[in-house]
Design an enzyme around this catalytic site. Structure first.
Site, PDB file in Angstrom:
ATOM      1  N   SER A  67      39.358  46.581  28.671  1.00 31.06           N
ATOM      2  CA  SER A  67      39.174  45.453  29.598  1.00 31.06           C
ATOM      3  C   SER A  67      39.785  45.661  30.973  1.00 31.06           C
ATOM      4  O   SER A  67      39.537  44.854  31.873  1.00 31.06           O
ATOM      5  CB  SER A  67      39.743  44.171  28.995  1.00 31.06           C
ATOM      6  OG  SER A  67      38.863  43.690  28.023  1.00 31.06           O
ATOM      7  N   LYS A  70      37.402  45.611  33.737  1.00 31.01           N
ATOM      8  CA  LYS A  70      36.882  44.354  34.293  1.00 31.01           C
ATOM      9  C   LYS A  70      37.373  44.114  35.728  1.00 31.01           C
ATOM     10  O   LYS A  70      36.725  43.427  36.513  1.00 31.01           O
ATOM     11  CB  LYS A  70      37.267  43.187  33.370  1.00 31.01           C
ATOM     12  CG  LYS A  70      36.544  43.273  32.023  1.00 31.01           C
ATOM     13  CD  LYS A  70      37.061  42.295  30.973  1.00 31.01           C
ATOM     14  CE  LYS A  70      36.325  42.539  29.651  1.00 31.01           C
ATOM     15  NZ  LYS A  70      36.909  41.860  28.501  1.00 31.01           N
ATOM     16  N   TYR A 190      28.139  47.103  29.515  1.00 29.01           N
ATOM     17  CA  TYR A 190      29.475  46.573  29.222  1.00 29.01           C
ATOM     18  C   TYR A 190      30.243  47.493  28.260  1.00 29.01           C
ATOM     19  O   TYR A 190      31.413  47.818  28.497  1.00 29.01           O
ATOM     20  CB  TYR A 190      29.353  45.153  28.655  1.00 29.01           C
ATOM     21  CG  TYR A 190      30.675  44.614  28.163  1.00 29.01           C
ATOM     22  CD1 TYR A 190      31.665  44.223  29.060  1.00 29.01           C
ATOM     23  CD2 TYR A 190      30.951  44.544  26.801  1.00 29.01           C
ATOM     24  CE1 TYR A 190      32.892  43.761  28.604  1.00 29.01           C
ATOM     25  CE2 TYR A 190      32.171  44.080  26.343  1.00 29.01           C
ATOM     26  CZ  TYR A 190      33.138  43.690  27.246  1.00 29.01           C
ATOM     27  OH  TYR A 190      34.361  43.248  26.798  1.00 29.01           O
ATOM     28  N   TYR A 242      44.566  37.072  29.121  1.00 28.05           N
ATOM     29  CA  TYR A 242      43.968  36.101  28.184  1.00 28.05           C
ATOM     30  C   TYR A 242      44.919  34.931  27.903  1.00 28.05           C
ATOM     31  O   TYR A 242      45.515  34.402  28.829  1.00 28.05           O
ATOM     32  CB  TYR A 242      43.539  36.801  26.887  1.00 28.05           C
ATOM     33  CG  TYR A 242      42.868  38.107  27.152  1.00 28.05           C
ATOM     34  CD1 TYR A 242      41.667  38.147  27.849  1.00 28.05           C
ATOM     35  CD2 TYR A 242      43.450  39.312  26.787  1.00 28.05           C
ATOM     36  CE1 TYR A 242      41.054  39.339  28.129  1.00 28.05           C
ATOM     37  CE2 TYR A 242      42.841  40.511  27.074  1.00 28.05           C
ATOM     38  CZ  TYR A 242      41.640  40.512  27.741  1.00 28.05           C
ATOM     39  OH  TYR A 242      41.042  41.699  28.030  1.00 28.05           O
ATOM     40  N   VAL A 260      42.346  46.327  25.225  1.00 28.38           N
ATOM     41  CA  VAL A 260      42.714  46.540  23.823  1.00 28.38           C
ATOM     42  C   VAL A 260      42.925  48.015  23.474  1.00 28.38           C
ATOM     43  O   VAL A 260      43.276  48.330  22.344  1.00 28.38           O
ATOM     44  CB  VAL A 260      41.717  45.894  22.827  1.00 28.38           C
ATOM     45  CG1 VAL A 260      41.768  44.391  22.887  1.00 28.38           C
ATOM     46  CG2 VAL A 260      40.316  46.428  23.021  1.00 28.38           C
TER      47      VAL A 260
HETATM   48  N1  LIG Z   1      40.359  42.889  25.591  1.00 28.94           N
HETATM   49  C1  LIG Z   1      39.607  43.956  25.611  1.00 28.94           C
HETATM   50  O1  LIG Z   1      39.999  45.020  26.046  1.00 28.94           O
HETATM   51  C2  LIG Z   1      38.256  43.780  25.009  1.00 28.94           C
HETATM   52  C3  LIG Z   1      37.301  44.876  25.336  1.00 28.94           C
HETATM   53  C4  LIG Z   1      36.489  45.302  24.146  1.00 28.94           C
HETATM   54  N2  LIG Z   1      35.626  46.389  24.529  1.00 28.94           N
HETATM   55  C5  LIG Z   1      35.656  44.162  23.625  1.00 28.94           C
HETATM   56  O2  LIG Z   1      34.654  43.916  24.190  1.00 28.94           O
HETATM   57  O3  LIG Z   1      35.984  43.516  22.664  1.00 28.94           O
END
Ligand SMILES: NC(=O)CC[C@H](N)C(=O)O
Length: 306
Positions: A67, A70, A190, A242, A260
């Site tokens: 993420s 992003k 994505y 988050y 993650v």
């Molecule tokens: N928080 C994350 O890093 C989520 C990204 C992960 N690729 C997902 O879509 O669940």
């Protein structure tokens, strides 16, 4: 300030905690390729506005940025669309897990912010409409850190094989008209952006425009305007981790974005950008040791936006 000494101290303090037995921290299990990563790794790197670098631990080991991507896809979208981006994506913290579906229903398919999965999928849709989204993102990252950056194909495939919740989010938004492009196309973009692999050292450099009012960390040319950069940093502070964003602001007080894969990028405006990585996550999906490292960094340096 002797940043190398500070990072060495943080590394020495956290190394004994790499055996995280009993803490509940564990690597992301819902993406099989990430479940195979050893949790016993820790890296940290920073780069100051004047180009000084410091690093410790596994700072040169590539990890899945997940993420954290992003931030950079948002940067591309803001550059291309500016205010028009915000007709389909909100700017409020969600207070919910990164892959939550619930708010989309009552909020008519408009994701709360660009840093939860739904928001990043909506950003990916905008980028698909504008061109080759993955190629643009890789080009941006490669330029920002001055080294070629690529996608880990195994992680991308693993995400595609198990991305049921993301498929649900994308289909739900498509039903509300938030996505213009085919769900499968947007999800492919994505998943591949999440599977980009980078080291802490590369990431600390790449995020450098965020502490320089938008100026490229190596070339000095504008990546974003100063006003746009303030907005990205504000979103990182309020939404980048988050449902732990309040706790991060309280304990660390820096714009941060986690993934993650166990990476967290953090920005000290006008000073430096840094990246920590340790794969085991806490219950909110943020790196367990990464959070502790950032707390130690702020305690030792006094650097915080507050
Ligand atoms: N928080 C994350 O890093 C989520 C990204 C992960 N690729 C997902 O879509 O669940």
């Amino acid at each position: 300030m002797d940043f190398q000494l500070i990072l060495d101290e943080i590394h020495a303090e956290l190394r004994p905690r790499l055996d995280q037995a009993g803490t509940g921290a564990q690597v992301a299990r819902y993406i099989p390729a990430l479940a195979r990563v050893s949790p016993r790794q820790f890296g940290i790197a920073l780069r100051t506005c004047d180009g000084t670098t410091a690093q410790a631990g596994d700072s040169a080991v590539p990890f899945s940025i997940q993420s954290i991507s992003k931030v950079f896809s948002l940067t591309l979208a803001i550059r291309a669309l500016d205010e028009a981006l915000w007709t389909r994506i909100g700017r409020e913290p969600s207070g919910s897990p990164f892959n939550s579906l619930v708010q989309l229903e009552t909020e008519r398919g408009i994701p709360r912010n660009p840093f939860i999965n739904a928001g990043a999928i909506a950003v990916a849709d905008r980028l698909v409409s504008l061109g080759d989204a993955n190629a643009e993102l890789l080009a941006l990252l490669s330029r920002l850190c001055g080294e070629p950056i690529g996608i880990d194909a195994e992680v991308a495939q693993s995400e595609a094989d198990t991305g049921f919740r993301n498929a649900a989010l994308a289909n739900f938004m498509k039903g509300f008209g938030t996505l213009d492009n085919e769900v499968t196309t947007v999800l492919d973009v994505y998943f591949r952006q999440c599977a980009i692999a980078m080291t802490c050292e590369q990431m600390a450099c790449a995020a450098g425009y965020l502490c320089r009012d938008g100026a490229h960390p190596l070339a000095g040319t504008p990546v974003l305007s100063a006003a746009q950069t303030r907005r990205v940093n504000a979103l990182m502070l309020t939404c980048g981790t988050y449902d732990a964003a309040g706790e991060f602001a309280f304990r660390i007080g820096l714009p941060c974005k986690s993934g993650v894969g166990g990476g967290i990028v953090a920005v000290v405006p006008d000073h430096l950008s840094l990246c920590v990585w340790s794969p085991a996550l806490d219950a909110t999906g943020n790196s367990y040791l990464g959070r502790q490292a950032l707390e130690l960094f702020v305690a030792k340096t006094g650097l915080s936006v507050f």
